[in-house]
Design a protein around this motif. Structure first.
Motif, PDB file in Angstrom:
ATOM      1  N   HIS A  83       0.826  -1.206   0.000  1.00  0.00           N
ATOM      2  CA  HIS A  83       0.000   0.000   0.000  1.00  0.00           C
ATOM      3  C   HIS A  83       0.866   1.263   0.000  1.00  0.00           C
ATOM      4  O   HIS A  83       0.638   2.181  -0.797  1.00  0.00           O
ATOM      5  N   VAL A  84       1.857   1.311   0.882  1.00  0.00           N
ATOM      6  CA  VAL A  84       2.711   2.504   0.977  1.00  0.00           C
ATOM      7  C   VAL A  84       3.482   2.727  -0.316  1.00  0.00           C
ATOM      8  O   VAL A  84       3.507   3.837  -0.849  1.00  0.00           O
ATOM      9  N   THR A  85       4.082   1.675  -0.839  1.00  0.00           N
ATOM     10  CA  THR A  85       4.911   1.859  -2.038  1.00  0.00           C
ATOM     11  C   THR A  85       4.075   2.140  -3.279  1.00  0.00           C
ATOM     12  O   THR A  85       4.439   2.996  -4.089  1.00  0.00           O
ATOM     13  N   SER A  86       2.941   1.465  -3.433  1.00  0.00           N
ATOM     14  CA  SER A  86       2.139   1.679  -4.639  1.00  0.00           C
ATOM     15  C   SER A  86       1.366   2.989  -4.602  1.00  0.00           C
ATOM     16  O   SER A  86       1.082   3.567  -5.652  1.00  0.00           O
ATOM     17  N   THR A  87       1.050   3.490  -3.406  1.00  0.00           N
ATOM     18  CA  THR A  87       0.280   4.723  -3.282  1.00  0.00           C
ATOM     19  C   THR A  87       1.154   5.967  -3.220  1.00  0.00           C
ATOM     20  O   THR A  87       0.860   6.973  -3.856  1.00  0.00           O
ATOM     21  N   TYR A  88       2.239   5.907  -2.441  1.00  0.00           N
ATOM     22  CA  TYR A  88       3.024   7.103  -2.135  1.00  0.00           C
ATOM     23  C   TYR A  88       4.417   7.142  -2.762  1.00  0.00           C
ATOM     24  O   TYR A  88       5.044   8.190  -2.772  1.00  0.00           O
TER      25      TYR A  88
END
Length: 125
Positions: A83-88
């Motif tokens: 989630h963190v890498t794909s979103t931010y």
């Protein structure tokens, strides 16, 4: 055997400070994952390297500890990490550099875990 995971991040020039702050805040939440050894995950930046050119434009760094390679793989595969890498990160990054290594047995005490370093000192203050 402890595994150290290091990542350097460089964002595209148009990425806002607000977005970078959100990325750092969300990345720090990953320390609560059980595959992160004793919650040992640190995010730092921006770089204070002098001269700054030696940072090669990398703005932030992550350092985390994992009990072994399997725990690092679990961290990388976790929904929270994704989630963190794909979103931010991935839609906004210019570059990143990842380096992982296993700590030699004789250096395990240098990983900075509470109580280990002070027990290695000849005296305490």
């Amino acid at each position: 055997m402890t595994v150290v995971h290091m990542v350097l991040f460089r964002f595209r020039s148009e990425v806002t400070k607000e977005h970078k702050a959100t990325f750092v805040r969300e990345l720090k939440k990953l320390k609560s994952l059980p595959c992160v050894l004793n919650g040992r995950l640190i995010v730092g930046g921006p770089s204070i390297t002098d001269p700054i050119e030696r940072s090669k434009g990398f703005e932030f760094a992550l350092l985390s500890y994992h009990r072994d390679r399997a725990a690092l793989a679990e961290y990388q595969a976790s929904q929270e990490h994704h989630h963190v890498t794909s979103t931010y990160l991935f839609p906004f990054k210019e570059d990143l550099c990842r380096f992982d290594f296993e700590v030699d047995a004789e250096d395990e005490g240098l990983c900075g875990f509470p109580g280990i370093i002070s027990s290695m000192l000849p005296f305490t203050t």
